[in-house]
Design a protein around this motif. Structure first.
Motif, PDB file in Angstrom:
ATOM      1  N   ASP A  37      76.984 -16.429  70.129  1.00 19.33           N
ATOM      2  CA  ASP A  37      76.715 -17.507  72.138  1.00 19.33           C
ATOM      3  C   ASP A  37      76.906 -15.604  72.818  1.00 19.33           C
ATOM      4  O   ASP A  37      77.047 -15.884  73.386  1.00 19.33           O
ATOM      5  CB  ASP A  37      78.588 -17.409  72.471  1.00 19.33           C
ATOM      6  CG  ASP A  37      78.208 -18.283  73.298  1.00 19.33           C
ATOM      7  OD1 ASP A  37      76.922 -18.470  74.078  1.00 19.33           O
ATOM      8  OD2 ASP A  37      79.463 -18.524  73.932  1.00 19.33           O
ATOM      9  N   VAL A  39      72.895 -14.968  74.158  1.00 22.26           N
ATOM     10  CA  VAL A  39      72.109 -15.913  74.809  1.00 22.26           C
ATOM     11  C   VAL A  39      70.979 -14.764  75.405  1.00 22.26           C
ATOM     12  O   VAL A  39      69.856 -14.555  75.392  1.00 22.26           O
ATOM     13  CB  VAL A  39      72.134 -17.040  75.086  1.00 22.26           C
ATOM     14  CG1 VAL A  39      70.584 -17.595  75.673  1.00 22.26           C
ATOM     15  CG2 VAL A  39      72.543 -18.575  74.555  1.00 22.26           C
ATOM     16  N   PHE A 104      64.645 -21.293  77.135  1.00 23.74           N
ATOM     17  CA  PHE A 104      65.919 -21.414  76.768  1.00 23.74           C
ATOM     18  C   PHE A 104      67.029 -20.564  77.475  1.00 23.74           C
ATOM     19  O   PHE A 104      67.788 -20.682  77.578  1.00 23.74           O
ATOM     20  CB  PHE A 104      66.451 -21.649  74.542  1.00 23.74           C
ATOM     21  CG  PHE A 104      67.561 -22.179  74.718  1.00 23.74           C
ATOM     22  CD1 PHE A 104      68.037 -23.637  74.589  1.00 23.74           C
ATOM     23  CD2 PHE A 104      68.784 -21.362  74.296  1.00 23.74           C
ATOM     24  CE1 PHE A 104      69.416 -24.011  74.103  1.00 23.74           C
ATOM     25  CE2 PHE A 104      70.402 -21.216  74.563  1.00 23.74           C
ATOM     26  CZ  PHE A 104      70.264 -22.348  73.658  1.00 23.74           C
ATOM     27  N   TYR A 108      69.935 -21.522  80.059  1.00 30.16           N
ATOM     28  CA  TYR A 108      70.830 -21.800  79.608  1.00 30.16           C
ATOM     29  C   TYR A 108      71.767 -20.256  80.341  1.00 30.16           C
ATOM     30  O   TYR A 108      71.990 -19.805  80.815  1.00 30.16           O
ATOM     31  CB  TYR A 108      70.777 -21.182  77.784  1.00 30.16           C
ATOM     32  CG  TYR A 108      72.345 -21.263  77.090  1.00 30.16           C
ATOM     33  CD1 TYR A 108      72.449 -22.431  76.752  1.00 30.16           C
ATOM     34  CD2 TYR A 108      73.279 -20.100  77.569  1.00 30.16           C
ATOM     35  CE1 TYR A 108      73.627 -22.161  75.803  1.00 30.16           C
ATOM     36  CE2 TYR A 108      74.267 -20.362  76.989  1.00 30.16           C
ATOM     37  CZ  TYR A 108      74.620 -21.486  76.311  1.00 30.16           C
ATOM     38  OH  TYR A 108      76.637 -21.630  75.334  1.00 30.16           O
ATOM     39  N   SER A 109      72.597 -21.601  80.672  1.00 25.40           N
ATOM     40  CA  SER A 109      74.042 -21.237  81.572  1.00 25.40           C
ATOM     41  C   SER A 109      75.369 -20.972  81.670  1.00 25.40           C
ATOM     42  O   SER A 109      75.618 -22.547  80.707  1.00 25.40           O
ATOM     43  CB  SER A 109      73.226 -20.990  82.988  1.00 25.40           C
ATOM     44  OG  SER A 109      74.250 -22.079  83.388  1.00 25.40           O
ATOM     45  N   THR A 114      77.820 -25.945  77.536  1.00 24.14           N
ATOM     46  CA  THR A 114      77.243 -24.645  76.245  1.00 24.14           C
ATOM     47  C   THR A 114      77.852 -25.219  75.267  1.00 24.14           C
ATOM     48  O   THR A 114      77.233 -25.653  74.309  1.00 24.14           O
ATOM     49  CB  THR A 114      77.771 -23.508  76.977  1.00 24.14           C
ATOM     50  OG1 THR A 114      79.022 -23.681  76.887  1.00 24.14           O
ATOM     51  CG2 THR A 114      77.130 -23.341  78.125  1.00 24.14           C
ATOM     52  N   ILE A 117      75.925 -28.320  74.192  1.00 23.41           N
ATOM     53  CA  ILE A 117      74.223 -27.728  74.435  1.00 23.41           C
ATOM     54  C   ILE A 117      74.301 -27.042  72.429  1.00 23.41           C
ATOM     55  O   ILE A 117      73.533 -27.681  71.342  1.00 23.41           O
ATOM     56  CB  ILE A 117      73.657 -27.178  75.563  1.00 23.41           C
ATOM     57  CG1 ILE A 117      73.704 -27.596  76.029  1.00 23.41           C
ATOM     58  CG2 ILE A 117      72.304 -26.228  74.799  1.00 23.41           C
ATOM     59  CD1 ILE A 117      73.032 -26.901  77.296  1.00 23.41           C
ATOM     60  N   THR A 121      72.073 -27.499  68.699  1.00 19.11           N
ATOM     61  CA  THR A 121      71.509 -26.542  68.837  1.00 19.11           C
ATOM     62  C   THR A 121      71.457 -25.706  67.845  1.00 19.11           C
ATOM     63  O   THR A 121      69.983 -24.948  67.613  1.00 19.11           O
ATOM     64  CB  THR A 121      71.106 -25.505  70.502  1.00 19.11           C
ATOM     65  OG1 THR A 121      70.934 -26.023  71.376  1.00 19.11           O
ATOM     66  CG2 THR A 121      69.695 -24.031  69.987  1.00 19.11           C
ATOM     67  N   GLU A 185      67.662 -27.839  84.777  1.00 18.80           N
ATOM     68  CA  GLU A 185      68.382 -27.001  84.130  1.00 18.80           C
ATOM     69  C   GLU A 185      68.303 -27.714  82.631  1.00 18.80           C
ATOM     70  O   GLU A 185      68.173 -26.866  81.333  1.00 18.80           O
ATOM     71  CB  GLU A 185      69.596 -26.284  84.540  1.00 18.80           C
ATOM     72  CG  GLU A 185      69.665 -24.785  85.076  1.00 18.80           C
ATOM     73  CD  GLU A 185      69.439 -25.523  87.080  1.00 18.80           C
ATOM     74  OE1 GLU A 185      69.630 -26.740  86.582  1.00 18.80           O
ATOM     75  OE2 GLU A 185      69.350 -24.695  87.168  1.00 18.80           O
ATOM     76  N   TYR A 186      69.145 -28.481  82.549  1.00 19.19           N
ATOM     77  CA  TYR A 186      69.165 -29.530  81.590  1.00 19.19           C
ATOM     78  C   TYR A 186      67.973 -29.518  80.643  1.00 19.19           C
ATOM     79  O   TYR A 186      67.790 -29.435  79.382  1.00 19.19           O
ATOM     80  CB  TYR A 186      70.023 -30.972  81.400  1.00 19.19           C
ATOM     81  CG  TYR A 186      71.553 -30.368  81.362  1.00 19.19           C
ATOM     82  CD1 TYR A 186      72.124 -29.682  80.071  1.00 19.19           C
ATOM     83  CD2 TYR A 186      72.127 -30.692  82.311  1.00 19.19           C
ATOM     84  CE1 TYR A 186      73.474 -30.035  80.069  1.00 19.19           C
ATOM     85  CE2 TYR A 186      73.545 -30.382  82.849  1.00 19.19           C
ATOM     86  CZ  TYR A 186      74.647 -30.049  80.560  1.00 19.19           C
ATOM     87  OH  TYR A 186      75.575 -29.891  81.137  1.00 19.19           O
ATOM     88  N   VAL A 189      66.616 -27.072  78.879  1.00 13.30           N
ATOM     89  CA  VAL A 189      66.785 -26.910  77.562  1.00 13.30           C
ATOM     90  C   VAL A 189      65.948 -27.491  76.850  1.00 13.30           C
ATOM     91  O   VAL A 189      66.113 -27.749  75.562  1.00 13.30           O
ATOM     92  CB  VAL A 189      68.479 -27.032  78.144  1.00 13.30           C
ATOM     93  CG1 VAL A 189      69.107 -26.928  76.202  1.00 13.30           C
ATOM     94  CG2 VAL A 189      69.290 -25.933  78.253  1.00 13.30           C
TER      95      VAL A 189
END
Length: 222
Positions: A37, A39, A104, A108-109, A114, A117, A121, A185-186, A189
């Motif tokens: 985690d 990123v 990504f 990603y935030s 998360t 995701i 992922t 944002e989505y 991703v």
């Protein structure tokens, strides 16, 4: 074939493996960052598509020269033709991996869901990595049965990657309907994950070419 041809053949194969292993290493590193985690660490991954593309052009020139000078027959010819196509697939794979990492990381935030995701992922990433790693190992394989077994494994992982992408797409679209303000944002991703799935597609094409080089038949590429 002449010893000089064998030397050129081995050099070409080593160069092809060098490109492929660079992409595999980038996937391995990016998977570790996702599992931890972390990123933001994706920005540390150095994968230059331009450098790999230049290397690919050099390999293609070596192949054309080998074909012109030695006129290899049967399996040797199949292998050279396969290498010529595999370099192109590897550059496409590198571009997809580079795109995934870049998009990504930026999208990603903590504002996003998360956990959902990463739930999809990470297994998608594992399938992309395993499919490409297995496809590259086929290039060094000399046993027909093992080559066919590895080809089957790549096809399984490619199918799995497609299924995982379909699942994550469905779930992210649900998240977008609940958080319209985060739709960009989505979608970003999702776009990055599509590149992961395409990496698996490229691995499938490489596996098909490696199978053709080893046992013959028809070239099938996705």
């Amino acid at each position: 074939m002449l010893k000089t041809y064998e030397e050129k053949r081995n050099n070409i194969k080593d160069e092809v493996l060098l490109i492929g292993n660079s992409v595999v290493e980038a996937l391995e590193t990016s998977l570790k960052t996702l599992k931890s985690d972390d990123v933001s660490a994706l920005k540390e991954i150095d994968l230059s598509v331009k450098k790999l593309s230049n290397k690919s052009n050099e390999i293609d020139n070596l192949i054309v020269t080998a074909l012109a000078l030695y006129s290899p027959e049967a399996k040797d010819l199949r292998e050279m033709v396969s290498f010529l196509k595999i370099t192109n697939e590897l550059i496409r794979a590198a571009s997809n991996v580079k795109g995934f990492i870049k998009i990504f990381r930026k999208a990603y935030s903590d504002d996003l869901n998360t956990s959902t995701i990463l739930e999809f992922t990470i297994p998608l990433h594992k399938s992309a990595l395993l499919s490409l790693r297995t496809a590259m190992s086929m290039i060094e394989e000399t046993n027909d049965n093992h080559t066919e077994e590895k080809y089957g494994r790549v096809m399984v992982e490619d199918s799995k990657a497609d299924d995982l992408y379909a699942m994550v797409e469905k779930n992210i679209l649900k998240l977008i309907t609940k958080n319209l303000e985060l739709s960009k944002e989505y979608f970003d991703v999702l776009s990055s994950l599509r590149r992961l799935a395409r990496t698996s597609d490229r691995a499938s094409s490489i596996a098909s070419l490696a199978l053709f080089a080893q046992v013959g038949g028809d070239i099938t590429q996705s």
